[in-house]
Scaffold this active site. Structure first.
Site, PDB file in Angstrom:
ATOM      1  CB  THR A 177       0.453   2.135  27.249  1.00 23.81           C
ATOM      2  OG1 THR A 177       0.546   0.488  27.384  1.00 23.81           O
ATOM      3  CG2 THR A 177       0.094   1.734  25.836  1.00 23.81           C
TER       4      THR A 177
ATOM      5  NE  ARG B  33      13.335  -3.047  37.665  1.00 22.65           N
ATOM      6  CZ  ARG B  33      12.412  -3.001  37.324  1.00 22.65           C
ATOM      7  NH1 ARG B  33      11.426  -3.325  37.018  1.00 22.65           N
ATOM      8  NH2 ARG B  33      12.358  -0.790  36.907  1.00 22.65           N
TER       9      ARG B  33
ATOM     10  NE  ARG C  63       4.604   3.870  33.917  1.00 17.61           N
ATOM     11  CZ  ARG C  63       4.380   3.240  34.291  1.00 17.61           C
ATOM     12  NH1 ARG C  63       6.659   2.675  34.370  1.00 17.61           N
ATOM     13  NH2 ARG C  63       3.848   1.895  34.561  1.00 17.61           N
TER      14      ARG C  63
ATOM     15  CE  LYS D  62       2.431  -5.813  34.299  1.00 19.57           C
ATOM     16  NZ  LYS D  62       3.949  -4.875  34.103  1.00 19.57           N
ATOM     17  CG  ASP D  63       7.882  -6.721  34.756  1.00 21.43           C
ATOM     18  OD1 ASP D  63       7.021  -6.357  33.574  1.00 21.43           O
ATOM     19  OD2 ASP D  63       7.447  -5.902  35.177  1.00 21.43           O
TER      20      ASP D  63
ATOM     21  CB  CYS E 183       9.113  -8.928  27.457  1.00 17.28           C
ATOM     22  SG  CYS E 183       9.657  -9.656  29.115  1.00 17.28           S
TER      23      CYS E 183
ATOM     24  CB  SER F  98      11.802   0.340  41.013  1.00 15.17           C
ATOM     25  OG  SER F  98      10.416  -0.904  41.362  1.00 15.17           O
TER      26      SER F  98
ATOM     27  NE  ARG G  88      -1.400  -6.607  28.324  1.00 11.22           N
ATOM     28  CZ  ARG G  88      -1.475  -6.539  29.615  1.00 11.22           C
ATOM     29  NH1 ARG G  88      -3.114  -5.743  29.674  1.00 11.22           N
ATOM     30  NH2 ARG G  88      -1.327  -6.134  30.301  1.00 11.22           N
ATOM     31  NE  ARG G  89      -0.603  -2.148  30.528  1.00 19.12           N
ATOM     32  CZ  ARG G  89       0.126  -1.635  31.239  1.00 19.12           C
ATOM     33  NH1 ARG G  89       1.040  -0.778  30.697  1.00 19.12           N
ATOM     34  NH2 ARG G  89       0.165  -2.393  32.675  1.00 19.12           N
TER      35      ARG G  89
ATOM     36  NE  ARG H  50      11.600   2.148  29.683  1.00 20.52           N
ATOM     37  CZ  ARG H  50      12.351   1.828  29.397  1.00 20.52           C
ATOM     38  NH1 ARG H  50      13.367   1.969  28.413  1.00 20.52           N
ATOM     39  NH2 ARG H  50      13.046   1.469  30.842  1.00 20.52           N
ATOM     40  N   GLY H  51       9.761   4.506  32.734  1.00 25.41           N
ATOM     41  CA  GLY H  51      10.082   5.406  33.750  1.00 25.41           C
ATOM     42  C   GLY H  51       9.711   3.618  34.859  1.00 25.41           C
ATOM     43  CG  ASN H  52      11.210   2.634  38.818  1.00 25.38           C
ATOM     44  OD1 ASN H  52      11.603   1.282  37.929  1.00 25.38           O
ATOM     45  ND2 ASN H  52      12.415   3.303  39.265  1.00 25.38           N
TER      46      ASN H  52
END
Length: 319
Positions: free
Chosen positions: A135, A15, A163, A86-87, A252, A17, A139-140, A157-159
């Site tokens: 968030t 990606r 953020r 994790k993604d 996810c 980012s 999970r969070r 949302r966003g990188n």
């Protein structure tokens, strides 16, 4: 490419980012150090998740960050792809024919509370009632409801860098946010962590702090190149955590945690797993241990314990 001796160029998809490019650079350093005559050609792949501005649940969760990369890989447009573990969806939720080839050394698995620049330091417990906590992770969100019900979770949302900028500008839609500490460190923002959250209470995501490189299962030559770049202990931990999540058929969008530890002296791997209650109730917890050579089975054991304890109810499935 037929072997490391005839290798000229490897195309690696990532990606675009800033965080993804930073972890790609770190992998590139290790790759070039081992294969100094090789060329690592970085191919930037914009994901569906990068384009979509709404909730990730509308486009299949965080798998939206890997589907385009999977297509590039399966169509032989790249030979490998790099991502945060994790993604990456589990095998039940993923295109077949893609396997993990390299696992980089694990970084910090903890989450952190981030406040706007210039704001006095505070902990989650010290935030006033009604504070909006940004968030989008289930999970969070479940942890916030269970541990800090006075606070309000809002989706963001966003990188990570965008953020942070929006948080400082007051345009994020949240008063504070939760971020992965490893990501803050990669971007040089560790100092923005107002509170580093205790992982025994604020349960980490499966694969947290771990970067992986994947390749096609029918491309053993690339697999042979990637294998020596794997950090063995981290691979053991990741295999155990992903096995626990896969046993739950979690992904996810699942409010679940799996966190493995390895005792180097005894060679015992231990998996603490949990399924969280999206409404804020007490989570179901499980723990399993066994030899590191059976990390996958240990993770499965932890997952089965949760299923036997009634995890389907919290996961929104029938038993």
């Amino acid at each position: 490419m037929t072997s490391s001796t005839t290798l000229t160029t490897v195309r690696l998809g990532t990606r675009p980012s800033p965080m993804a490019l930073e972890q790609t650079d770190r992998f590139g350093d290790a790759f070039r150090a081992r294969y100094p005559e090789a060329v690592l050609d970085i191919v930037e792949i914009v994901s569906e998740g990068d384009r979509h501005r709404g909730p990730l649940s509308a486009i299949g969760g965080k798998g939206a960050f890997t589907r385009n990369a999977d297509r590039y890989l399966l169509d032989d447009l790249v030979q490998a792809t790099i991502a945060c573990a994790k993604d990456v969806p589990g095998p039940h939720d993923r295109s077949p024919g893609i396997i993990i080839g390299a696992v980089l050394p694990r970084e910090d698995t903890r989450d952190a509370l981030v406040l706007p620049a210039g704001h006095p330091a505070a902990t989650l417990a010290e935030l006033p009632p009604g504070t909006r906590v940004g968030t989008s992770a289930p999970r969070r969100s479940a942890l916030l409801k269970a541990l800090h019900p006075k606070l309000v979770q809002v989706p963001i949302r966003g990188n990570a860098d965008s953020r942070l900028s929006k948080l400082d500008e007051g345009t994020l839609g949240a008063d504070v946010m939760i971020a992965a500490l490893a990501g803050l460190r990669r971007l040089g923002y560790e100092g923005r962590a107002s509170e580093i959250l205790d992982p025994t209470v604020w349960l980490p995501a499966a694969g947290a702090g771990t970067v992986i490189v994947e390749h096609r299962a029918d491309d053993p030559a690339t697999g042979e190149l990637l294998a020596p770049l794997t950090h063995g202990p981290t691979r053991i931990l990741l295999d155990a955590e992903r096995a626990a999540l896969a046993t739950l058929q979690g992904g996810c969008l699942t409010a679940a945690s799996a966190h493995a530890t390895l005792d180097a002296a005894s060679g015992v791997v231990t998996v603490h797993a949990a399924v969280l209650d999206p409404t804020g109730g007490a989570p179901l917890r499980a723990c399993a241990s066994g030899p590191s050579t059976s990390a996958h089975e240990v993770g499965q054991d932890a997952g089965r314990q949760l299923l036997n304890a009634g995890a389907e109810r919290l996961l929104g499935r029938s038993a």
